[in-house]
Design a protein around this motif. Structure first.
Motif, PDB file in Angstrom:
ATOM      1  N   GLU A  36       0.849  -1.277  -0.123  1.00 31.89           N
ATOM      2  CA  GLU A  36      -0.078  -0.089  -0.099  1.00 31.89           C
ATOM      3  C   GLU A  36       0.895   1.409   0.122  1.00 31.89           C
ATOM      4  OE1 GLU A  36      -2.417  -0.222   3.479  1.00 31.89           O
ATOM      5  OE2 GLU A  36      -3.332  -1.953   2.772  1.00 31.89           O
ATOM      6  N   ARG A  37       1.925   1.243   0.694  1.00 31.27           N
ATOM      7  CA  ARG A  37       2.758   2.507   0.868  1.00 31.27           C
ATOM      8  C   ARG A  37       3.746   2.557  -0.528  1.00 31.27           C
ATOM      9  NH1 ARG A  37       7.940   2.971   1.424  1.00 31.27           N
ATOM     10  NH2 ARG A  37       8.316   0.501   2.073  1.00 31.27           N
ATOM     11  N   GLU A  38       3.983   1.688  -1.199  1.00 31.89           N
ATOM     12  CA  GLU A  38       4.585   1.827  -2.455  1.00 31.89           C
ATOM     13  C   GLU A  38       3.584   2.145  -3.428  1.00 31.89           C
ATOM     14  OE1 GLU A  38       8.032  -1.844  -1.819  1.00 31.89           O
ATOM     15  OE2 GLU A  38       6.086  -2.427  -2.567  1.00 31.89           O
ATOM     16  N   LEU A  39       2.345   1.680  -3.613  1.00 28.02           N
ATOM     17  CA  LEU A  39       1.684   2.235  -4.488  1.00 28.02           C
ATOM     18  C   LEU A  39       1.067   3.485  -4.402  1.00 28.02           C
ATOM     19  CD1 LEU A  39      -1.034  -1.041  -4.749  1.00 28.02           C
ATOM     20  CD2 LEU A  39       0.716  -0.113  -6.578  1.00 28.02           C
ATOM     21  N   SER A  40       1.105   4.006  -3.145  1.00 28.84           N
ATOM     22  CA  SER A  40       0.732   5.401  -2.705  1.00 28.84           C
ATOM     23  C   SER A  40       1.526   6.390  -3.129  1.00 28.84           C
ATOM     24  CB  SER A  40       0.309   5.523  -1.411  1.00 28.84           C
ATOM     25  OG  SER A  40       1.388   5.271  -0.346  1.00 28.84           O
ATOM     26  N   GLN A  41       2.958   5.922  -2.992  1.00 29.95           N
ATOM     27  CA  GLN A  41       4.176   6.720  -3.553  1.00 29.95           C
ATOM     28  C   GLN A  41       4.303   6.688  -4.781  1.00 29.95           C
ATOM     29  OE1 GLN A  41       7.554   5.319  -1.352  1.00 29.95           O
ATOM     30  NE2 GLN A  41       6.748   6.266   0.520  1.00 29.95           N
ATOM     31  N   ARG A  47      -3.200   5.615   1.063  1.00 30.43           N
ATOM     32  CA  ARG A  47      -2.950   4.297   1.241  1.00 30.43           C
ATOM     33  C   ARG A  47      -4.453   3.644   1.091  1.00 30.43           C
ATOM     34  NH1 ARG A  47       1.666   3.216   5.602  1.00 30.43           N
ATOM     35  NH2 ARG A  47       0.889   0.907   4.762  1.00 30.43           N
ATOM     36  N   MET A  48      -5.458   4.380   1.543  1.00 32.82           N
ATOM     37  CA  MET A  48      -6.786   3.708   1.721  1.00 32.82           C
ATOM     38  C   MET A  48      -7.147   3.389  -0.005  1.00 32.82           C
ATOM     39  SD  MET A  48     -10.378   5.141   2.924  1.00 32.82           S
ATOM     40  CE  MET A  48      -9.710   5.276   4.756  1.00 32.82           C
ATOM     41  N   ARG A  51      -5.088   0.317  -0.851  1.00 28.98           N
ATOM     42  CA  ARG A  51      -5.682  -0.758  -0.160  1.00 28.98           C
ATOM     43  C   ARG A  51      -6.749  -1.296  -1.013  1.00 28.98           C
ATOM     44  NH1 ARG A  51      -7.013   1.190   4.518  1.00 28.98           N
ATOM     45  NH2 ARG A  51      -4.680   1.073   5.280  1.00 28.98           N
ATOM     46  N   SER A  52      -7.670  -0.323  -1.392  1.00 26.39           N
ATOM     47  CA  SER A  52      -8.931  -0.665  -2.104  1.00 26.39           C
ATOM     48  C   SER A  52      -8.566  -1.489  -3.403  1.00 26.39           C
ATOM     49  CB  SER A  52      -9.795   0.625  -2.271  1.00 26.39           C
ATOM     50  OG  SER A  52     -10.379   0.969  -1.165  1.00 26.39           O
ATOM     51  N   ALA A  53      -7.537  -0.779  -4.081  1.00 30.55           N
ATOM     52  CA  ALA A  53      -7.161  -1.307  -5.388  1.00 30.55           C
ATOM     53  C   ALA A  53      -6.681  -2.770  -5.098  1.00 30.55           C
ATOM     54  CB  ALA A  53      -5.963  -0.429  -6.032  1.00 30.55           C
ATOM     55  N   LEU A  54      -5.829  -3.045  -4.206  1.00 29.59           N
ATOM     56  CA  LEU A  54      -5.393  -4.526  -3.770  1.00 29.59           C
ATOM     57  C   LEU A  54      -6.424  -5.513  -3.327  1.00 29.59           C
ATOM     58  CD1 LEU A  54      -1.889  -3.424  -1.947  1.00 29.59           C
ATOM     59  CD2 LEU A  54      -2.117  -4.530  -4.217  1.00 29.59           C
ATOM     60  N   THR A  55      -7.446  -4.776  -2.657  1.00 23.65           N
ATOM     61  CA  THR A  55      -8.374  -5.586  -2.264  1.00 23.65           C
ATOM     62  C   THR A  55      -9.574  -6.207  -3.608  1.00 23.65           C
ATOM     63  OG1 THR A  55      -8.683  -4.374  -0.135  1.00 23.65           O
ATOM     64  CG2 THR A  55     -10.670  -5.611  -0.846  1.00 23.65           C
ATOM     65  N   ALA A  56      -9.670  -5.067  -4.387  1.00 23.10           N
ATOM     66  CA  ALA A  56     -10.234  -5.520  -5.672  1.00 23.10           C
ATOM     67  C   ALA A  56      -9.788  -6.501  -6.493  1.00 23.10           C
ATOM     68  CB  ALA A  56     -10.414  -4.247  -6.545  1.00 23.10           C
TER      69      ALA A  56
END
Length: 245
Positions: A36-41, A47-48, A51-56
């Motif tokens: 989540e941290r890597e994606l947000s950066q 990060r939310m 997290r939603s992208a990974l959850t999907a």
């Protein structure tokens, strides 16, 4: 780069970009996805949202989570081509998988109004019910219920459906050639019994493929209800625009 003006929600955009990398093989099966941290950066998102992208991706069966380790790419989904009329075993062989069947039940029963309507029979006529667990490389993929008129296929239950292809038997042993099939796709959640057979958790999504197959005389010869693991398969078809006159 994420397009803030795009119509899809931000997490869907990120999910689609990750999915494109998964499908292309840039992120292969078993690989760990960015955190989540890597994606947000990387995408300048919260990060939310990450997290939603990974959850999907997890919910759609493209990825799975390991507690304390992260999110990983799942095994590739099997593409079931709805444009080709072929047996399940043949389809798996074309995908490079070894098909196996476990016969859960095979019997003769009286057609209820639903089966009778599908097979153009009278209510109460005898039909075969063959229930099989279909596997590829020993991984459960689909729980399949097949119904066929007894009058068209005498002694059908004498054959070994652990090894024999039903479509092959119909065409080669009974000399009934397939012409086309009508198919209907829907989504449901696996109940405890279905989940146990398919080796998934109760409530997991399953794809329901209901079909009626017709012979060269447009006579219905088989009705099938296939409960397919949503994390293992994806259905494929093509849509063509009708020529304008």
């Amino acid at each position: 780069m994420v397009d803030n003006a795009y119509l899809l929600p931000m997490y869907e955009q990120v999910k689609e970009m990750l999915l494109e990398k998964i499908k292309s093989g840039e992120i292969p099966s078993g690989s760990k996805l960015p955190s989540e941290r890597e994606l947000s950066q990387q995408y300048n998102i919260s990060r939310m949202t990450a997290r939603s992208a990974l959850t999907a991706l997890v919910n759609e069966g493209w990825a799975f989570r390991q507690q304390g380790k992260g999110t990983f790419v799942a095994n590739p989904k099997i593409e079931r081509d709805l444009m080709k009329l072929m047996g399940f075993s043949q389809m798996l062989k074309e995908k490079g998988l070894v098909p196996t069947n476990t016969v859960i039940n095979s019997r003769v029963l009286e057609a209820d109004k639903f089966i009778a309507k599908k097979l153009n029979l009278s209510i109460g006529e005898n039909v075969y019910q063959i229930v099989r667990l279909r596997c590829g490389n020993n991984v459960p993929i689909a729980l399949e219920y097949s119904y066929l008129p007894v009058k068209l296929f005498p002694n059908l239950l004498n054959y070994n459906f652990h090894n024999e292809s039903l479509y092959w038997l119909i065409e080669e042993h009974y000399n009934i050639k397939m012409k086309f099939a009508k198919q209907y796709v829907s989504i449901a959640k696996a109940d405890e019994s279905e989940a146990g057979i398919l080796e998934i958790a109760p409530g997991e999504p399953i794809l329901i493929l209901e079909s009626i197959t017709y012979d060269l005389n447009d006579r219905p010869v088989e009705a099938t209800r296939s409960l397919t693991r949503g994390d293992r398969c994806v259905f494929y078809t093509e849509l063509w625009k009708n020529s304008e006159t």
